[in-house]
Design a protein around this motif. Structure first.
Motif, PDB file in Angstrom:
ATOM      1  N   PRO A 165       1.912   3.733  12.224  1.00  8.94           N
ATOM      2  CA  PRO A 165       1.101   3.754  11.006  1.00  8.94           C
ATOM      3  C   PRO A 165      -0.051   4.761  11.131  1.00  8.94           C
ATOM      4  N   THR A 166      -0.517   5.251   9.979  1.00 11.92           N
ATOM      5  CA  THR A 166      -1.611   6.216  10.013  1.00 11.92           C
ATOM      6  C   THR A 166      -2.368   6.264   8.684  1.00 11.92           C
ATOM      7  N   HIS A 167      -3.587   6.736   8.740  1.00 14.34           N
ATOM      8  CA  HIS A 167      -4.459   7.023   7.600  1.00 14.34           C
ATOM      9  C   HIS A 167      -4.557   5.882   6.580  1.00 14.34           C
ATOM     10  N   PRO A 168      -5.177   4.773   6.967  1.00 14.23           N
ATOM     11  CA  PRO A 168      -5.325   3.656   6.039  1.00 14.23           C
ATOM     12  C   PRO A 168      -6.426   3.900   4.998  1.00 14.23           C
ATOM     13  N   PHE A 185      -9.705  -7.899  -0.307  1.00 15.58           N
ATOM     14  CA  PHE A 185      -9.487  -6.463  -0.156  1.00 15.58           C
ATOM     15  C   PHE A 185      -7.997  -6.204   0.034  1.00 15.58           C
ATOM     16  N   LEU A 186      -7.585  -4.987  -0.292  1.00 20.04           N
ATOM     17  CA  LEU A 186      -6.205  -4.574  -0.087  1.00 20.04           C
ATOM     18  C   LEU A 186      -6.223  -3.294   0.739  1.00 20.04           C
ATOM     19  N   ALA A 187      -5.530  -3.314   1.874  1.00 22.68           N
ATOM     20  CA  ALA A 187      -5.391  -2.137   2.735  1.00 22.68           C
ATOM     21  C   ALA A 187      -4.028  -1.513   2.477  1.00 22.68           C
ATOM     22  N   LEU A 188      -3.986  -0.174   2.489  1.00 28.49           N
ATOM     23  CA  LEU A 188      -2.751   0.581   2.279  1.00 28.49           C
ATOM     24  C   LEU A 188      -2.687   1.692   3.315  1.00 28.49           C
ATOM     25  N   TRP A 189      -1.492   2.003   3.800  1.00 26.31           N
ATOM     26  CA  TRP A 189      -1.320   3.102   4.741  1.00 26.31           C
ATOM     27  C   TRP A 189       0.136   3.555   4.721  1.00 26.31           C
ATOM     28  N   THR A 190       0.389   4.701   5.325  1.00 27.92           N
ATOM     29  CA  THR A 190       1.763   5.160   5.491  1.00 27.92           C
ATOM     30  C   THR A 190       2.194   4.841   6.909  1.00 27.92           C
ATOM     31  N   GLN A 191       3.490   4.630   7.074  1.00 31.91           N
ATOM     32  CA  GLN A 191       4.016   4.357   8.412  1.00 31.91           C
ATOM     33  C   GLN A 191       5.430   4.900   8.531  1.00 31.91           C
ATOM     34  N   THR A 192       5.803   5.205   9.766  1.00 26.97           N
ATOM     35  CA  THR A 192       7.127   5.711  10.084  1.00 26.97           C
ATOM     36  C   THR A 192       7.778   4.745  11.061  1.00 26.97           C
ATOM     37  N   ASP A 193       9.031   4.369  10.790  1.00 27.22           N
ATOM     38  CA  ASP A 193       9.726   3.445  11.690  1.00 27.22           C
ATOM     39  C   ASP A 193      10.458   4.214  12.787  1.00 27.22           C
ATOM     40  N   ALA A 194      11.141   3.503  13.660  1.00 25.41           N
ATOM     41  CA  ALA A 194      11.817   4.106  14.814  1.00 25.41           C
ATOM     42  C   ALA A 194      12.927   5.080  14.404  1.00 25.41           C
ATOM     43  N   GLN A 195      13.481   4.911  13.206  1.00 22.42           N
ATOM     44  CA  GLN A 195      14.531   5.806  12.724  1.00 22.42           C
ATOM     45  C   GLN A 195      13.954   7.025  11.995  1.00 22.42           C
ATOM     46  N   GLY A 196      12.632   7.095  11.857  1.00 22.32           N
ATOM     47  CA  GLY A 196      11.977   8.220  11.207  1.00 22.32           C
ATOM     48  C   GLY A 196      11.756   8.059   9.716  1.00 22.32           C
ATOM     49  N   ALA A 197      12.074   6.888   9.169  1.00 21.80           N
ATOM     50  CA  ALA A 197      11.870   6.646   7.742  1.00 21.80           C
ATOM     51  C   ALA A 197      10.402   6.332   7.472  1.00 21.80           C
ATOM     52  N   SER A 198       9.835   6.980   6.451  1.00 19.94           N
ATOM     53  CA  SER A 198       8.432   6.755   6.082  1.00 19.94           C
ATOM     54  C   SER A 198       8.356   5.782   4.915  1.00 19.94           C
ATOM     55  N   GLY A 221     -14.124 -10.451  13.971  1.00 16.66           N
ATOM     56  CA  GLY A 221     -13.347  -9.872  15.057  1.00 16.66           C
ATOM     57  C   GLY A 221     -12.352  -8.869  14.497  1.00 16.66           C
ATOM     58  N   VAL A 222     -11.823  -8.039  15.351  1.00 18.59           N
ATOM     59  CA  VAL A 222     -10.840  -7.035  14.937  1.00 18.59           C
ATOM     60  C   VAL A 222      -9.511  -7.722  14.624  1.00 18.59           C
ATOM     61  N   ARG A 223      -8.904  -7.343  13.518  1.00 16.22           N
ATOM     62  CA  ARG A 223      -7.623  -7.914  13.083  1.00 16.22           C
ATOM     63  C   ARG A 223      -6.602  -6.789  12.967  1.00 16.22           C
ATOM     64  N   ARG A 224      -5.448  -6.977  13.551  1.00 15.20           N
ATOM     65  CA  ARG A 224      -4.359  -6.004  13.423  1.00 15.20           C
ATOM     66  C   ARG A 224      -3.640  -6.240  12.101  1.00 15.20           C
ATOM     67  N   LEU A 225      -3.449  -5.166  11.319  1.00 16.49           N
ATOM     68  CA  LEU A 225      -2.760  -5.267  10.042  1.00 16.49           C
ATOM     69  C   LEU A 225      -1.324  -4.760  10.103  1.00 16.49           C
ATOM     70  N   SER A 226      -1.060  -3.753  10.915  1.00 13.75           N
ATOM     71  CA  SER A 226       0.276  -3.148  10.977  1.00 13.75           C
ATOM     72  C   SER A 226       1.190  -3.929  11.908  1.00 13.75           C
TER      73      SER A 226
END
Length: 131
Positions: free
Chosen positions: A97-100, A109-122, A86-91
């Motif tokens: 989040p974007t571009h995993p 396995f190890l998943a990696l991605w970039t994400q931006t929070d509500a204050q704009g910090a990546s 089944g589909v699993r949410r990681l973020s």
């Protein structure tokens, strides 16, 4: 799209299409790419920016984000893509989040991605995907 090779002459591919059959599709070749099996849909119609990893023992992991980059999702297969979990949410909630990417490790396995929070910090985010 993505391409992974977990064993000699076995290739797993991930392709995105937007024409009539929107979404991500997994395909497998057992002869080095000369012939391909039927495509299997992964995730929903809004799946995009995906990656694929194979561990050499028939296990696969696919990660992707969704249109609007609202979440990072994953599915795994223990049998070379014949059947998928089944589909699993990681973020986490509340981030963009974007571009995993995903890589095989000794214990899954190890998943990696970039994400931006509500204050704009990546930041770089990770999640383990167990076998």
């Amino acid at each position: 799209g993505a391409l992974a090779s977990g064993a000699v002459r076995i290739l797993d591919a991930l392709s995105w299409t937007g024409d009539g059959h929107a979404g991500l599709y997994h395909l497998r070749s057992s002869d080095g790419g000369d012939h391909w099996g039927d495509p299997q849909k992964i995730g929903g119609d809004d799946a995009r920016d995906a990656d694929l990893a194979a561990d050499g023992e028939g296990r696969l992991a696919v990660v992707w984000d969704t249109a609007g980059a609202a979440q990072i999702l994953a599915q795994t297969s223990a049998d070379g893509g014949a059947h998928w979990s089944g589909v699993r949410r990681l973020s986490e909630e509340g981030v963009r989040p974007t571009h995993p990417s995903v890589v095989a490790t000794a214990d899954g396995f190890l998943a990696l991605w970039t994400q931006t929070d509500a204050q704009g910090a990546s930041a770089l985010a990770t999640a383990r995907i167990e076998r």
